[in-house]
Design a protein around this motif. Structure first.
Motif, PDB file in Angstrom:
ATOM      1  N   LEU A 136       0.941  -1.112  -0.039  1.00 39.89           N
ATOM      2  CA  LEU A 136      -0.006   0.084  -0.082  1.00 39.89           C
ATOM      3  C   LEU A 136       0.925   1.251   0.151  1.00 39.89           C
ATOM      4  O   LEU A 136       0.358   2.233   0.336  1.00 39.89           O
ATOM      5  CB  LEU A 136      -0.981   0.014   1.212  1.00 39.89           C
ATOM      6  N   ARG A 137       1.986   1.088  -0.384  1.00 36.19           N
ATOM      7  CA  ARG A 137       2.947   2.452  -0.386  1.00 36.19           C
ATOM      8  C   ARG A 137       2.469   3.352  -1.667  1.00 36.19           C
ATOM      9  O   ARG A 137       2.255   3.037  -2.672  1.00 36.19           O
ATOM     10  CB  ARG A 137       4.408   2.113  -0.587  1.00 36.19           C
ATOM     11  N   GLU A 138       2.279   4.589  -1.118  1.00 36.59           N
ATOM     12  CA  GLU A 138       2.192   5.817  -2.246  1.00 36.59           C
ATOM     13  C   GLU A 138       3.259   5.570  -3.153  1.00 36.59           C
ATOM     14  O   GLU A 138       2.857   5.860  -4.445  1.00 36.59           O
ATOM     15  CB  GLU A 138       1.934   6.767  -1.707  1.00 36.59           C
ATOM     16  N   ARG A 173       4.058   1.575   8.968  1.00 36.93           N
ATOM     17  CA  ARG A 173       3.255   1.960   9.897  1.00 36.93           C
ATOM     18  C   ARG A 173       2.146   2.637   9.230  1.00 36.93           C
ATOM     19  O   ARG A 173       0.593   2.316   9.259  1.00 36.93           O
ATOM     20  CB  ARG A 173       3.589   2.648  11.183  1.00 36.93           C
ATOM     21  N   HIS A 174       2.335   3.492   8.105  1.00 36.73           N
ATOM     22  CA  HIS A 174       1.609   4.079   7.646  1.00 36.73           C
ATOM     23  C   HIS A 174       0.677   3.349   6.670  1.00 36.73           C
ATOM     24  O   HIS A 174      -0.695   3.608   6.427  1.00 36.73           O
ATOM     25  CB  HIS A 174       1.787   5.495   6.806  1.00 36.73           C
ATOM     26  N   GLU A 175       1.329   2.301   6.010  1.00 32.99           N
ATOM     27  CA  GLU A 175       0.332   1.255   5.385  1.00 32.99           C
ATOM     28  C   GLU A 175      -0.586   0.465   6.117  1.00 32.99           C
ATOM     29  O   GLU A 175      -1.719   0.168   5.800  1.00 32.99           O
ATOM     30  CB  GLU A 175       1.240   0.207   4.806  1.00 32.99           C
ATOM     31  N   PHE A 176      -0.279   0.148   7.220  1.00 28.44           N
ATOM     32  CA  PHE A 176      -1.250  -0.550   8.123  1.00 28.44           C
ATOM     33  C   PHE A 176      -2.432   0.518   8.608  1.00 28.44           C
ATOM     34  O   PHE A 176      -3.519   0.061   8.545  1.00 28.44           O
ATOM     35  CB  PHE A 176      -0.588  -1.149   9.399  1.00 28.44           C
ATOM     36  N   GLU A 177      -1.877   1.844   8.940  1.00 27.54           N
ATOM     37  CA  GLU A 177      -2.975   2.741   9.305  1.00 27.54           C
ATOM     38  C   GLU A 177      -3.922   3.020   8.005  1.00 27.54           C
ATOM     39  O   GLU A 177      -5.132   2.988   8.177  1.00 27.54           O
ATOM     40  CB  GLU A 177      -2.279   4.157   9.677  1.00 27.54           C
ATOM     41  N   PHE A 178      -3.332   3.041   6.826  1.00 32.78           N
ATOM     42  CA  PHE A 178      -4.157   2.996   5.554  1.00 32.78           C
ATOM     43  C   PHE A 178      -5.189   2.221   5.549  1.00 32.78           C
ATOM     44  O   PHE A 178      -6.261   2.231   5.197  1.00 32.78           O
ATOM     45  CB  PHE A 178      -3.133   3.222   4.504  1.00 32.78           C
ATOM     46  N   ALA A 179      -4.672   0.834   5.536  1.00 27.51           N
ATOM     47  CA  ALA A 179      -5.516  -0.476   5.572  1.00 27.51           C
ATOM     48  C   ALA A 179      -6.753  -0.373   6.400  1.00 27.51           C
ATOM     49  O   ALA A 179      -7.783  -0.751   5.924  1.00 27.51           O
ATOM     50  CB  ALA A 179      -4.565  -1.700   5.678  1.00 27.51           C
ATOM     51  N   HIS A 180      -6.294  -0.195   7.713  1.00 24.18           N
ATOM     52  CA  HIS A 180      -7.439  -0.147   8.532  1.00 24.18           C
ATOM     53  C   HIS A 180      -8.488   0.953   8.433  1.00 24.18           C
ATOM     54  O   HIS A 180      -9.490   0.540   8.712  1.00 24.18           O
ATOM     55  CB  HIS A 180      -6.712   0.119   9.886  1.00 24.18           C
ATOM     56  N   ALA A 181      -8.221   2.046   7.524  1.00 24.89           N
ATOM     57  CA  ALA A 181      -9.209   3.105   7.345  1.00 24.89           C
ATOM     58  C   ALA A 181      -9.588   2.853   5.987  1.00 24.89           C
ATOM     59  O   ALA A 181     -10.786   3.338   5.728  1.00 24.89           O
ATOM     60  CB  ALA A 181      -8.279   4.569   7.499  1.00 24.89           C
ATOM     61  N   HIS A 186      -7.761  -7.809   7.214  1.00 24.32           N
ATOM     62  CA  HIS A 186      -7.908  -9.099   7.975  1.00 24.32           C
ATOM     63  C   HIS A 186      -6.369  -9.704   8.046  1.00 24.32           C
ATOM     64  O   HIS A 186      -5.802 -10.515   7.660  1.00 24.32           O
ATOM     65  CB  HIS A 186      -8.599 -10.027   7.414  1.00 24.32           C
ATOM     66  N   PRO A 187      -5.608  -8.910   8.926  1.00 24.72           N
ATOM     67  CA  PRO A 187      -3.842  -9.264   8.893  1.00 24.72           C
ATOM     68  C   PRO A 187      -3.836 -10.696   9.598  1.00 24.72           C
ATOM     69  O   PRO A 187      -4.520 -11.152  10.308  1.00 24.72           O
ATOM     70  CB  PRO A 187      -3.418  -8.171   9.824  1.00 24.72           C
ATOM     71  N   PHE A 188      -2.660 -11.172   9.256  1.00 18.88           N
ATOM     72  CA  PHE A 188      -1.919 -12.269  10.008  1.00 18.88           C
ATOM     73  C   PHE A 188      -2.566 -13.708   9.515  1.00 18.88           C
ATOM     74  O   PHE A 188      -1.743 -14.595   9.707  1.00 18.88           O
ATOM     75  CB  PHE A 188      -2.039 -12.134  11.431  1.00 18.88           C
ATOM     76  N   SER A 189      -3.760 -13.912   9.017  1.00 20.16           N
ATOM     77  CA  SER A 189      -4.445 -15.052   8.897  1.00 20.16           C
ATOM     78  C   SER A 189      -5.461 -15.141   7.917  1.00 20.16           C
ATOM     79  O   SER A 189      -5.716 -14.193   7.365  1.00 20.16           O
ATOM     80  CB  SER A 189      -4.919 -15.713  10.000  1.00 20.16           C
ATOM     81  N   LEU A 190      -6.048 -16.414   7.400  1.00 24.42           N
ATOM     82  CA  LEU A 190      -6.990 -16.581   6.583  1.00 24.42           C
ATOM     83  C   LEU A 190      -8.206 -16.674   7.208  1.00 24.42           C
ATOM     84  O   LEU A 190      -9.171 -17.053   6.590  1.00 24.42           O
ATOM     85  CB  LEU A 190      -6.660 -17.411   5.386  1.00 24.42           C
ATOM     86  N   GLU A 191      -8.136 -16.826   8.586  1.00 19.46           N
ATOM     87  CA  GLU A 191      -9.406 -17.349   9.370  1.00 19.46           C
ATOM     88  C   GLU A 191     -10.728 -16.473   9.005  1.00 19.46           C
ATOM     89  O   GLU A 191     -11.760 -17.146   8.953  1.00 19.46           O
ATOM     90  CB  GLU A 191      -9.059 -17.026  10.663  1.00 19.46           C
ATOM     91  N   ASP A 192     -10.564 -15.318   8.578  1.00 20.17           N
ATOM     92  CA  ASP A 192     -11.987 -14.486   8.243  1.00 20.17           C
ATOM     93  C   ASP A 192     -12.396 -14.746   6.741  1.00 20.17           C
ATOM     94  O   ASP A 192     -13.392 -14.276   6.534  1.00 20.17           O
ATOM     95  CB  ASP A 192     -11.748 -12.969   8.513  1.00 20.17           C
ATOM     96  N   PHE A 193     -11.596 -15.545   6.048  1.00 17.62           N
ATOM     97  CA  PHE A 193     -11.900 -15.445   4.564  1.00 17.62           C
ATOM     98  C   PHE A 193     -13.163 -16.034   4.256  1.00 17.62           C
ATOM     99  O   PHE A 193     -14.069 -15.942   3.307  1.00 17.62           O
ATOM    100  CB  PHE A 193     -10.780 -16.201   3.858  1.00 17.62           C
TER     101      PHE A 193
END
Length: 285
Positions: A136-138, A173-181, A186-193
């Motif tokens: 997600l880098r600009e 950090r800014h990529e994770f913040e962008f993703a959450h927004a 769904h980081p770290f796993s495929l559990e929510d797929f």
């Protein structure tokens, strides 16, 4: 359209008869760490003959569906924009001819060309993204077109709420913040797929699989391995849910075969390719 001389196992249908069109985009011109994904498509083809056409996971066989393998695009390696244009044009032609495009990469940037063509045909397209990295880098080192920013460029096209990210465990950090927004994150796993897939029933979907979503214990043959990833069985189980979705395009990217001298990473990539082809086929649905 002519078949590639060496096709992926069982993918030897004539173009006119094919439901699915497989093709490679062997590009790694913006790779920021270890190059070599340009050799991924050819390795997947050549090593596919070490597996069977039959899938015990789905109970289906590649010989039961019609897949055309058009080989690899010829690319100007030093020109990312031209590579994306060629990929978009080729994908658009497949779509115009009623084929479901399945692309083998190559680095992850090539997804932008294929997905852009699919988006033109399906304006309400959603994107499912399996990866170790946010992507997600600009910009990266002053460049906007890189494998580190491909999902950001796709977000530029589709906006909020239509990108669904899974397995992510690396990024700034800014990529994770962008993703959450801005993405369905769904980081770290495929559990929510499974839950996400159920919510996308009847919606056109582009599926992009960066193979480094797998833990390096299962898949060391990639340019940027990241510890803490999913197992091969977890990924195969998730791929098994694709048949419930309206997948209108997909890709498998980031195999760098020479970083795994055992060949195990390439063998796994072949198996994953077989399973994806069977799951996205509409034949028999």
């Amino acid at each position: 359209m002519n078949k590639n001389i060496q096709t992926f196992l069982g993918c030897d249908s004539e173009y006119a008869d094919a439901e699915i069109a497989l093709f490679g985009v062997p590009f790694d011109g913006t790779t920021s760490y270890r190059p070599g994904t340009r050799f991924g498509p050819s390795a997947i083809r050549s090593e596919s003959f070490g597996i069977e056409t039959y899938s015990p996971y789905s109970g289906r066989d590649l010989t039961e569906i019609a897949v055309f393998d058009g080989g690899d695009l010829e690319l100007p390696f030093g020109n990312p924009q031209r590579v994306l244009d060629l990929t978009q044009d080729y994908t658009a032609r497949l779509l115009e001819d009623g084929k479901l495009p399945v692309m083998l990469g190559g680095e992850h940037l090539v997804t932008l060309g294929a997905a852009a063509a699919v988006l033109e045909c399906f304006p309400d397209l959603h994107i499912i993204h399996f990866d170790a990295h946010t992507d997600l880098r600009e910009e990266y080192l002053g460049e906007s077109l890189t494998h580190a920013g491909v999902i950001r460029r796709l977000w530029d096209l589709v906006g909020d709420g239509r990108i669904h990210q899974f397995g992510i465990r690396s990024g700034e950090r800014h990529e994770f913040e962008f993703a959450h927004a801005h993405t369905d994150f769904h980081p770290f796993s495929l559990e929510d797929f499974a839950r996400t897939a159920a919510s996308l029933t009847g919606v056109p979907v582009y599926f992009t699989l960066d193979l480094d979503v797998l833990d390096p214990a299962f898949f060391p043959g990639t340019g940027t391995p990241e510890a803490g990833g999913v197992t091969s069985r977890e990924l195969l189980d998730a791929i098994g849910r694709l048949s419930r979705l309206d997948v209108v395009g997909c890709d498998i990217v980031e195999l760098a075969p020479h970083y795994d001298a055992s060949g195990a990473s390439t063998a796994l990539a072949c198996k994953i390719t077989r399973e994806i082809l069977l799951q996205v086929s509409k034949k028999g649905d």
